[in-house]
Scaffold this motif. Structure first.
Motif, PDB file in Angstrom:
ATOM      1  N   UNK A  19      68.116  -0.433 -21.218  1.00 57.82           N
ATOM      2  CA  UNK A  19      68.487  -0.342 -19.816  1.00 57.82           C
ATOM      3  C   UNK A  19      67.455  -0.973 -18.883  1.00 57.82           C
ATOM      4  N   UNK A  20      66.165  -0.826 -19.255  1.00 58.13           N
ATOM      5  CA  UNK A  20      65.102  -1.319 -18.371  1.00 58.13           C
ATOM      6  C   UNK A  20      64.513  -2.629 -18.908  1.00 58.13           C
ATOM      7  N   UNK A  21      65.348  -3.416 -19.559  1.00 58.26           N
ATOM      8  CA  UNK A  21      64.879  -4.703 -20.074  1.00 58.26           C
ATOM      9  C   UNK A  21      64.248  -5.509 -18.945  1.00 58.26           C
ATOM     10  N   UNK A  22      63.063  -6.075 -19.208  1.00 56.70           N
ATOM     11  CA  UNK A  22      62.323  -6.785 -18.160  1.00 56.70           C
ATOM     12  C   UNK A  22      62.731  -8.243 -18.043  1.00 56.70           C
ATOM     13  N   UNK A  23      63.497  -8.718 -19.015  1.00 56.95           N
ATOM     14  CA  UNK A  23      64.000 -10.093 -18.917  1.00 56.95           C
ATOM     15  C   UNK A  23      62.938 -11.142 -19.190  1.00 56.95           C
ATOM     16  N   UNK A  24      63.274 -12.359 -18.872  1.00 53.59           N
ATOM     17  CA  UNK A  24      62.385 -13.485 -19.135  1.00 53.59           C
ATOM     18  C   UNK A  24      61.607 -13.853 -17.875  1.00 53.59           C
ATOM     19  N   UNK A  25      60.395 -14.363 -18.077  1.00 55.04           N
ATOM     20  CA  UNK A  25      59.606 -14.877 -16.963  1.00 55.04           C
ATOM     21  C   UNK A  25      60.317 -16.091 -16.386  1.00 55.04           C
ATOM     22  N   UNK A  26      60.569 -16.094 -15.063  1.00 54.63           N
ATOM     23  CA  UNK A  26      61.293 -17.226 -14.474  1.00 54.63           C
ATOM     24  C   UNK A  26      60.477 -18.525 -14.513  1.00 54.63           C
ATOM     25  N   UNK A  27      59.170 -18.389 -14.691  1.00 49.79           N
ATOM     26  CA  UNK A  27      58.334 -19.597 -14.694  1.00 49.79           C
ATOM     27  C   UNK A  27      58.242 -20.260 -16.064  1.00 49.79           C
ATOM     28  N   UNK A  28      58.123 -19.409 -17.099  1.00 48.02           N
ATOM     29  CA  UNK A  28      57.864 -20.022 -18.407  1.00 48.02           C
ATOM     30  C   UNK A  28      58.820 -19.548 -19.490  1.00 48.02           C
ATOM     31  N   UNK A  29      59.694 -18.607 -19.191  1.00 50.83           N
ATOM     32  CA  UNK A  29      60.652 -18.157 -20.198  1.00 50.83           C
ATOM     33  C   UNK A  29      60.104 -17.122 -21.163  1.00 50.83           C
ATOM     34  N   UNK A  30      58.890 -16.664 -20.930  1.00 51.57           N
ATOM     35  CA  UNK A  30      58.286 -15.648 -21.795  1.00 51.57           C
ATOM     36  C   UNK A  30      59.079 -14.343 -21.721  1.00 51.57           C
ATOM     37  N   UNK A  31      59.304 -13.710 -22.881  1.00 51.25           N
ATOM     38  CA  UNK A  31      60.003 -12.423 -22.920  1.00 51.25           C
ATOM     39  C   UNK A  31      59.057 -11.333 -22.412  1.00 51.25           C
ATOM     40  N   UNK A  32      59.299 -10.857 -21.213  1.00 48.14           N
ATOM     41  CA  UNK A  32      58.352  -9.940 -20.582  1.00 48.14           C
ATOM     42  C   UNK A  32      58.336  -8.556 -21.201  1.00 48.14           C
ATOM     43  N   UNK A  33      59.331  -8.266 -22.058  1.00 49.55           N
ATOM     44  CA  UNK A  33      59.282  -6.990 -22.779  1.00 49.55           C
ATOM     45  C   UNK A  33      58.080  -6.951 -23.727  1.00 49.55           C
ATOM     46  N   UNK A  34      57.636  -8.113 -24.158  1.00 53.28           N
ATOM     47  CA  UNK A  34      56.519  -8.185 -25.103  1.00 53.28           C
ATOM     48  C   UNK A  34      55.191  -7.938 -24.401  1.00 53.28           C
ATOM     49  N   UNK A  35      55.144  -8.188 -23.111  1.00 49.03           N
ATOM     50  CA  UNK A  35      53.925  -7.962 -22.335  1.00 49.03           C
ATOM     51  C   UNK A  35      54.309  -7.766 -20.871  1.00 49.03           C
ATOM     52  N   UNK A  36      54.464  -6.496 -20.477  1.00 45.85           N
ATOM     53  CA  UNK A  36      54.915  -6.213 -19.106  1.00 45.85           C
ATOM     54  C   UNK A  36      53.959  -6.756 -18.046  1.00 45.85           C
ATOM     55  N   UNK A  37      52.702  -7.045 -18.426  1.00 43.02           N
ATOM     56  CA  UNK A  37      51.728  -7.530 -17.443  1.00 43.02           C
ATOM     57  C   UNK A  37      51.759  -9.044 -17.323  1.00 43.02           C
ATOM     58  N   UNK A  38      52.666  -9.668 -18.048  1.00 44.47           N
ATOM     59  CA  UNK A  38      52.721 -11.131 -18.022  1.00 44.47           C
ATOM     60  C   UNK A  38      52.870 -11.647 -16.598  1.00 44.47           C
ATOM     61  N   UNK A  39      52.102 -12.660 -16.264  1.00 44.54           N
ATOM     62  CA  UNK A  39      52.200 -13.253 -14.937  1.00 44.54           C
ATOM     63  C   UNK A  39      51.453 -14.573 -14.926  1.00 44.54           C
ATOM     64  N   UNK A  40      51.511 -15.259 -13.811  1.00 44.52           N
ATOM     65  CA  UNK A  40      50.852 -16.570 -13.747  1.00 44.52           C
ATOM     66  C   UNK A  40      49.799 -16.623 -12.656  1.00 44.52           C
ATOM     67  N   UNK A  41      49.127 -15.485 -12.444  1.00 47.13           N
ATOM     68  CA  UNK A  41      48.008 -15.482 -11.509  1.00 47.13           C
ATOM     69  C   UNK A  41      46.784 -15.963 -12.260  1.00 47.13           C
ATOM     70  N   UNK A  42      45.761 -15.107 -12.297  1.00 51.80           N
ATOM     71  CA  UNK A  42      44.572 -15.434 -13.059  1.00 51.80           C
ATOM     72  C   UNK A  42      44.894 -15.429 -14.539  1.00 51.80           C
ATOM     73  N   UNK A  43      45.805 -14.509 -14.872  1.00 55.97           N
ATOM     74  CA  UNK A  43      46.100 -14.308 -16.287  1.00 55.97           C
ATOM     75  C   UNK A  43      47.100 -15.368 -16.753  1.00 55.97           C
TER      76      UNK A  43
END
Ligand SMILES: [Zn+2]
Ligand SMILES: [Zn+2]
Length: 182
Positions: A141-165
């Motif tokens: 139900x709470x699937x986080x979906x794919x990162x709109x920038x790179x297509x990364x499956x955000x369920x694998x890493x909820x902290x995924x982002x394109x700031x410093x990290x």
């Protein structure tokens, strides 16, 4: 104009004999059976694989107008999460309820009939399953979906982002090309 009702295909595992019930109102018969799923039992995004097991747990009850079928159909569901595109494999039970009318009366459209002392559960199964399937199936139900920038499956890493990290896979690529994505 009366609708045409072709003779039942008795080889179909979804066609059940009901003559044992006679026409004695109140007579009941319990049916537990596993049959192969018909083709195209589903919608584009999720459905029941053809020939996979459909487990029926049904009660057939003779009523004055016909045969009342009620119970459940348990099926395998295969599909794809609408957000993260992961495969979904699930088992689900659906409620089945249908009155098959004895012939010899005015028919409404979409009514099911007892034909040659048999009932055909295919349309009943379709209605029970297909109408209940979600148009946007989710892996959870709470699937986080794919990162709109790179297509990364955000369920694998909820902290995924394109700031410093930066995704480690991209970091590697950055080293190789010497490009800085920021
Ligand atoms: Zn998902
Ligand atoms: Zn990303």
């Amino acid at each position: 104009m009366s609708p045409v009702h072709p003779h039942p295909d008795r080889r179909s595992p979804l066609v059940l004999e009901v003559h044992e019930l006679g026409r004695r109102a109140g007579a009941m018969k319990r049916i537990e059976t596993t049959v192969p799923a018909p083709a195209d039992l589903g919608i584009e995004v999720i459905g029941v694989p053809q020939d996979s097991d459909v487990e029926f747990d049904l009660t057939l009850q003779s009523v004055s107008e016909g045969v009342l079928v009620s119970g459940t159909a348990t099926v395998e569901l295969h599909g794809q999460c609408a957000r993260c595109l992961t495969d979904i494999e699930d088992e689900q039970s659906f409620d089945v309820q249908e009155l098959f009318f004895y012939p010899g009366r005015e028919m409404e459209e979409d009514e099911s009939l007892v034909v040659d002392e048999t009932i055909d559960l295919e349309e009943t199964l379709r209605d029970a399953v297909v109408l209940e399937l979600p148009f946007t199936p989710l892996c959870r139900e709470d699937c986080l979906g794919l990162c709109p920038d790179c297509g990364f499956n955000r369920n694998l890493d909820p902290d995924h982002g394109h700031g410093e990290k930066i995704d480690p896979r991209w970091e590697k690529l950055t080293e190789l090309t010497g490009d800085n994505p920021n």
